[in-house]
Design a protein around this motif. Sequence first.
Motif, PDB file in Angstrom:
ATOM      1  N   THR A  16       7.383   1.560  -4.138  1.00  0.00           N
ATOM      2  CA  THR A  16       7.255   0.421  -3.215  1.00  0.00           C
ATOM      3  C   THR A  16       8.587   0.025  -2.587  1.00  0.00           C
ATOM      4  O   THR A  16       8.626  -0.873  -1.744  1.00  0.00           O
ATOM      5  N   ARG A 196       4.375  -5.813  -2.930  1.00  0.00           N
ATOM      6  CA  ARG A 196       2.984  -5.368  -2.861  1.00  0.00           C
ATOM      7  C   ARG A 196       2.810  -4.470  -1.640  1.00  0.00           C
ATOM      8  O   ARG A 196       3.540  -4.585  -0.651  1.00  0.00           O
ATOM      9  N   ILE A 197       1.794  -3.623  -1.724  1.00  0.00           N
ATOM     10  CA  ILE A 197       1.544  -2.681  -0.642  1.00  0.00           C
ATOM     11  C   ILE A 197       0.075  -2.282  -0.687  1.00  0.00           C
ATOM     12  O   ILE A 197      -0.533  -2.246  -1.764  1.00  0.00           O
ATOM     13  N   ASP A 198      -0.495  -1.999   0.455  1.00  0.00           N
ATOM     14  CA  ASP A 198      -1.867  -1.535   0.532  1.00  0.00           C
ATOM     15  C   ASP A 198      -2.048  -0.288  -0.332  1.00  0.00           C
ATOM     16  O   ASP A 198      -1.195   0.606  -0.340  1.00  0.00           O
ATOM     17  N   TRP A 285       5.185 -12.720  -4.505  1.00  0.00           N
ATOM     18  CA  TRP A 285       4.875 -11.439  -3.888  1.00  0.00           C
ATOM     19  C   TRP A 285       5.205 -11.423  -2.397  1.00  0.00           C
ATOM     20  O   TRP A 285       4.950 -12.393  -1.694  1.00  0.00           O
ATOM     21  N   ILE A 286       5.768 -10.294  -1.947  1.00  0.00           N
ATOM     22  CA  ILE A 286       6.022 -10.090  -0.520  1.00  0.00           C
ATOM     23  C   ILE A 286       5.609  -8.670  -0.148  1.00  0.00           C
ATOM     24  O   ILE A 286       5.517  -7.783  -1.001  1.00  0.00           O
ATOM     25  N   ASP A 287       5.359  -8.470   1.130  1.00  0.00           N
ATOM     26  CA  ASP A 287       4.889  -7.183   1.639  1.00  0.00           C
ATOM     27  C   ASP A 287       6.030  -6.169   1.622  1.00  0.00           C
ATOM     28  O   ASP A 287       7.062  -6.359   2.273  1.00  0.00           O
ATOM     29  N   GLU A 289       6.332  -3.406   3.039  1.00  0.00           N
ATOM     30  CA  GLU A 289       6.598  -2.735   4.308  1.00  0.00           C
ATOM     31  C   GLU A 289       6.892  -3.715   5.438  1.00  0.00           C
ATOM     32  O   GLU A 289       6.926  -3.328   6.614  1.00  0.00           O
ATOM     33  N   ALA A 290       7.147  -4.960   5.091  1.00  0.00           N
ATOM     34  CA  ALA A 290       7.498  -5.946   6.116  1.00  0.00           C
ATOM     35  C   ALA A 290       8.823  -5.567   6.770  1.00  0.00           C
ATOM     36  O   ALA A 290       9.777  -5.184   6.079  1.00  0.00           O
ATOM     37  N   LEU A 293      11.824  -7.501   5.317  1.00  0.00           N
ATOM     38  CA  LEU A 293      11.655  -7.565   3.869  1.00  0.00           C
ATOM     39  C   LEU A 293      12.819  -8.281   3.187  1.00  0.00           C
ATOM     40  O   LEU A 293      12.624  -9.190   2.374  1.00  0.00           O
TER      41      LEU A 293
END
Length: 304
Positions: A16, A196-198, A285-287, A289-290, A293
């Motif tokens: 990730t 986190r990630i899809d 939690w943060i994305d 792939e933002a 980031l």
Amino acid sequence: MQTNSPVIALVGATATGKTDLAVGLAHALNGEVINADSMQFYKGMDIGTAKATLAEREGIAHHLLDIYHLNMEASVAEFQKLAREKVCEIRSRGKTPIITGGSGLYMRAALDILEFPPTDDELRERLSNEVHQLGSRHLIEELKSVDPTAAERIKDERRIIRAVEVYRLTGRPFSSFMPRRQYHPEMLPVVQIGLRIDRARLHERIEQRVEAMVDDGWIPEVQRLLAEGLADAPTASRAIGYRQMMDFLVDDTTQQAAMDSTIVATRRFARRQETWFKADPRVRWIDAEAPDLKIQALDVIKSS
């Protein structure tokens, strides 16, 4: 110059981007990185563990990498001691400690109030022999009388033996050693950030990582480690991917089959990591792939 800068803990599934973010935050916060990935403790296990190269570290000090030879067994209790010493050392230099890794138990050992009960090989062997000869019924009854909480939770024979061993050694119920979601005072303040990630994207990234590892020379790395005793290493031999590549090298499977098996095993491990870390309500939690980031992570730290 001693500081009480927060311990930044970066958690989440493998692939990730925790390492890259750790380096970015270290630049922004005058920080140093502490490794909490149990397989990156081992010298020579570089490509297959996705250990950051010197170039990828960008001049940031990284601690608890390459601290063990292959024949050593990783210990959560030893890691707890080493990690906390590093946190104090980094703070004493006026810097920010950043712990990163996907080994959930190791991360909790560093951050939380977590005791490790003593062991006694002779007592454990005696209890194991009793179970082998008489069954486990009498140990279950003993556990019910001294530790009903553990007796209710534990069904596995090996853990029943361990619970009785701990009580006989310490006079304390095994359940009293269970971890709590409470930061150790020496670690405070702590900020945990999860990436986190899809799921589909994570699977894609894992596949790409395995392919890149092979392209980067993973198979020659495993060949060299085999010559150094990897096959018999107590902990290192269990690293995901290394067993699969060892099977390929002794002609038990094809290279593609070894890669496919590694991808599947890594995906399963990633799901377990997600389950572990998502159970902790303290993680922000943060994305993964933002595009912003690092900025998001810094905002979380500033607002905590």
